[in-house]
Design a protein around this motif. Sequence first.
Motif, PDB file in Angstrom:
ATOM      1  N   ASP A  98      40.619 -27.147 -79.243  1.00 59.40           N
ATOM      2  CA  ASP A  98      40.044 -28.238 -78.450  1.00 59.40           C
ATOM      3  C   ASP A  98      39.037 -27.757 -77.414  1.00 59.40           C
ATOM      4  N   GLY A  99      38.104 -26.917 -77.853  1.00 57.58           N
ATOM      5  CA  GLY A  99      36.986 -26.567 -76.995  1.00 57.58           C
ATOM      6  C   GLY A  99      37.141 -25.338 -76.134  1.00 57.58           C
ATOM      7  N   ALA A 100      38.262 -24.645 -76.231  1.00 57.12           N
ATOM      8  CA  ALA A 100      38.451 -23.478 -75.370  1.00 57.12           C
ATOM      9  C   ALA A 100      39.371 -22.458 -76.020  1.00 57.12           C
ATOM     10  N   LEU A 101      39.233 -21.227 -75.571  1.00 55.26           N
ATOM     11  CA  LEU A 101      40.098 -20.139 -76.018  1.00 55.26           C
ATOM     12  C   LEU A 101      41.384 -20.189 -75.202  1.00 55.26           C
ATOM     13  N   GLU A 102      42.520 -20.295 -75.898  1.00 59.10           N
ATOM     14  CA  GLU A 102      43.805 -20.396 -75.208  1.00 59.10           C
ATOM     15  C   GLU A 102      44.584 -19.081 -75.208  1.00 59.10           C
ATOM     16  N   HIS A 103      44.225 -18.177 -76.086  1.00 56.47           N
ATOM     17  CA  HIS A 103      45.001 -16.943 -76.197  1.00 56.47           C
ATOM     18  C   HIS A 103      44.074 -15.848 -76.684  1.00 56.47           C
ATOM     19  N   GLU A 104      44.112 -14.691 -76.048  1.00 57.43           N
ATOM     20  CA  GLU A 104      43.243 -13.573 -76.411  1.00 57.43           C
ATOM     21  C   GLU A 104      43.977 -12.285 -76.065  1.00 57.43           C
ATOM     22  N   ILE A 105      44.262 -11.486 -77.077  1.00 55.90           N
ATOM     23  CA  ILE A 105      44.983 -10.246 -76.843  1.00 55.90           C
ATOM     24  C   ILE A 105      44.470  -9.173 -77.792  1.00 55.90           C
ATOM     25  N   TYR A 106      44.368  -7.955 -77.268  1.00 56.31           N
ATOM     26  CA  TYR A 106      43.923  -6.814 -78.055  1.00 56.31           C
ATOM     27  C   TYR A 106      45.022  -5.759 -78.041  1.00 56.31           C
ATOM     28  N   PHE A 107      45.092  -5.007 -79.115  1.00 58.73           N
ATOM     29  CA  PHE A 107      46.183  -4.047 -79.289  1.00 58.73           C
ATOM     30  C   PHE A 107      45.624  -2.625 -79.355  1.00 58.73           C
ATOM     31  N   GLY A 108      46.403  -1.668 -78.869  1.00 60.98           N
ATOM     32  CA  GLY A 108      46.001  -0.273 -78.934  1.00 60.98           C
ATOM     33  C   GLY A 108      44.739  -0.020 -78.140  1.00 60.98           C
ATOM     34  N   ASP A 109      43.803   0.698 -78.757  1.00 61.27           N
ATOM     35  CA  ASP A 109      42.553   1.048 -78.080  1.00 61.27           C
ATOM     36  C   ASP A 109      41.468  -0.005 -78.256  1.00 61.27           C
ATOM     37  N   THR A 110      41.746  -1.068 -78.994  1.00 64.89           N
ATOM     38  CA  THR A 110      40.739  -2.107 -79.234  1.00 64.89           C
ATOM     39  C   THR A 110      40.481  -2.913 -77.970  1.00 64.89           C
ATOM     40  N   THR A 111      39.209  -3.207 -77.717  1.00 69.28           N
ATOM     41  CA  THR A 111      38.820  -4.079 -76.614  1.00 69.28           C
ATOM     42  C   THR A 111      37.951  -5.193 -77.165  1.00 69.28           C
ATOM     43  N   LYS A 112      37.560  -6.114 -76.300  1.00 69.11           N
ATOM     44  CA  LYS A 112      36.731  -7.230 -76.749  1.00 69.11           C
ATOM     45  C   LYS A 112      35.362  -6.757 -77.235  1.00 69.11           C
ATOM     46  N   ASP A 113      34.955  -5.541 -76.862  1.00 71.93           N
ATOM     47  CA  ASP A 113      33.643  -5.028 -77.262  1.00 71.93           C
ATOM     48  C   ASP A 113      33.706  -4.110 -78.480  1.00 71.93           C
ATOM     49  N   THR A 114      34.904  -3.788 -78.950  1.00 68.55           N
ATOM     50  CA  THR A 114      35.036  -2.906 -80.104  1.00 68.55           C
ATOM     51  C   THR A 114      34.435  -3.560 -81.351  1.00 68.55           C
ATOM     52  N   LEU A 115      33.621  -2.806 -82.072  1.00 67.83           N
ATOM     53  CA  LEU A 115      33.073  -3.312 -83.330  1.00 67.83           C
ATOM     54  C   LEU A 115      34.109  -3.122 -84.428  1.00 67.83           C
ATOM     55  N   ILE A 116      34.487  -4.224 -85.059  1.00 72.27           N
ATOM     56  CA  ILE A 116      35.539  -4.207 -86.077  1.00 72.27           C
ATOM     57  C   ILE A 116      34.943  -4.547 -87.436  1.00 72.27           C
ATOM     58  N   ASN A 117      35.300  -3.764 -88.425  1.00 69.57           N
ATOM     59  CA  ASN A 117      34.900  -4.027 -89.803  1.00 69.57           C
ATOM     60  C   ASN A 117      35.969  -4.914 -90.430  1.00 69.57           C
ATOM     61  N   ALA A 118      35.677  -6.183 -90.557  1.00 67.53           N
ATOM     62  CA  ALA A 118      36.641  -7.131 -91.112  1.00 67.53           C
ATOM     63  C   ALA A 118      36.478  -7.301 -92.619  1.00 67.53           C
ATOM     64  N   ARG A 119      35.834  -6.335 -93.253  1.00 62.17           N
ATOM     65  CA  ARG A 119      35.744  -6.243 -94.709  1.00 62.17           C
ATOM     66  C   ARG A 119      35.145  -7.505 -95.336  1.00 62.17           C
ATOM     67  N   SER A 120      35.948  -8.263 -96.069  1.00 60.80           N
ATOM     68  CA  SER A 120      35.410  -9.409 -96.802  1.00 60.80           C
ATOM     69  C   SER A 120      35.135 -10.621 -95.931  1.00 60.80           C
ATOM     70  N   MET A 121      35.325 -10.506 -94.637  1.00 58.99           N
ATOM     71  CA  MET A 121      34.809 -11.566 -93.778  1.00 58.99           C
ATOM     72  C   MET A 121      33.284 -11.551 -93.764  1.00 58.99           C
ATOM     73  N   ALA A 122      32.703 -10.526 -94.393  1.00 54.62           N
ATOM     74  CA  ALA A 122      31.253 -10.548 -94.602  1.00 54.62           C
ATOM     75  C   ALA A 122      30.850 -11.622 -95.604  1.00 54.62           C
ATOM     76  N   LYS A 123      31.772 -12.029 -96.464  1.00 53.08           N
ATOM     77  CA  LYS A 123      31.431 -12.996 -97.506  1.00 53.08           C
ATOM     78  C   LYS A 123      31.132 -14.395 -96.953  1.00 53.08           C
ATOM     79  N   PRO A 124      31.904 -14.923 -95.994  1.00 55.14           N
ATOM     80  CA  PRO A 124      31.484 -16.194 -95.396  1.00 55.14           C
ATOM     81  C   PRO A 124      30.112 -16.108 -94.726  1.00 55.14           C
ATOM     82  N   VAL A 125      29.755 -14.925 -94.207  1.00 58.20           N
ATOM     83  CA  VAL A 125      28.425 -14.759 -93.616  1.00 58.20           C
ATOM     84  C   VAL A 125      27.358 -14.958 -94.679  1.00 58.20           C
ATOM     85  N   THR A 126      27.621 -14.501 -95.917  1.00 64.24           N
ATOM     86  CA  THR A 126      26.638 -14.717 -96.983  1.00 64.24           C
ATOM     87  C   THR A 126      26.432 -16.203 -97.242  1.00 64.24           C
TER      88      THR A 126
END
Length: 427
Positions: A111-139
């Motif tokens: 409903d228009g806002a982020l309600e939950h945001e959590i990162y695990f281990g060494d990951t931060t909001k700026d970490t570049l993540i390879n989400a593999r086949s999530m590239a396919k919706p981009v196509t």
Amino acid sequence: MLSLPLLAAAQIPAGAASAQEAPVQPDLPPYTAFSPEEEAVHNARFQALVKAFSTGTGLDSYSPLVAVPGKAQEGIPRRNTAENTISADALQAITDYAAKNNSDALLVYRDGALEHEIYFGDTTKDTLINARSMAKPVTALAVGRAIKLGYIGSLDEPVSKYVTAWRNDPKKSKILVRHLLDMRTGLLPQGAAFDPNHVLNRAYLHPRHDEVIIRDYPALYEPGTRYGYSNATSEMVAPLIEAATGRRYETFISEEVFRKIGAAGGKIWLNRDGGTAHSGCCILLPTEDYLRISLLILQDGIWQGNTLLPAGYVTEMKQGTAENPYYGLGLWVAGTYIERRGVAHPDRDFYKVLHSEPYEADDLVLFDGNGNQVSYIVPSETLIILRLGKRPPKGREWDNSFMPNTVIRGIVKNRGTSKRQPPPQSR
């Protein structure tokens, strides 16, 4: 999840790295050889893939990479915890589930806002993540944007109108633009290959992988007559976009997708310096960029009042086909409930992802990348649940129903308007 030790499986969606729809073809034509230097690069990449799979991972390191710049706009609103529309118990339950299953990031938007945001281990909001086949919706978004701008006439144009090398091929000349997105090209489906020079591996790792697909990749079925998940199919979107628009693929998605939705941008695999970007996999983005891509779907192709995709295009993305009712244009759809389903043709009994119960909303669609990296999009609840990371540890199995159902059941209030409960996924 089982791993294919010698396969370009890094892009296969969650739980399906062992899916092999058709046997490796023993009578494939000889491959096109390129320069000795390029063949050496291919072989080195293949050996790196073998080493990566020996440790239970995919190919995380790749060179060269090319920048895909975005244009950061105002951040997505964050809701004060006291104003959350989802119960704390539900959010804690999915956080615990994510933590137990090798997650890097978990975001929940509603409903228009982020309600939950959590990162695990060494990951931060700026970490570049390879989400593999999530590239396919981009196509799919790239193609939709190219249609909106008039570079491509429609989903039902032949790809050979733009990729002219296919014009005289009896099968490939019949492949439509939509077939690159709904996996009905008729091209050889994804499978296991133990020879580095098998076309499956060359189409993934070769520094001229696009030319390999165009020249050597076999078409087994008449286009439009059979679903067959294939990374090569999605990889053909980059040559299509480049031929149709006159812009490099990474430039086009940077200027016409990421900058338009305020994404920060990141990097994408490039087959060689000055060569062609990979479009089927792999793009590296910060977590919130994947959320923004999901939001564009949730908002029917509109961003801050600007219509980025053709009217009705997102609706088309959400439609399965007779050949596979669970896959649309780069999107997985709820369809009729079955306990397990995977990327191979529905009549193939290969490793499939668990769905322990029907989804609580029948309009749910999702992005799905290798390692059970998922973005659940539920329009009836204006809800997105995004989980990035690695596959669950040995002995654990990912349940694709758990997160969305837990959150939907945990909704405690609607903001602004009263909503009826969405109908559940049909059995």
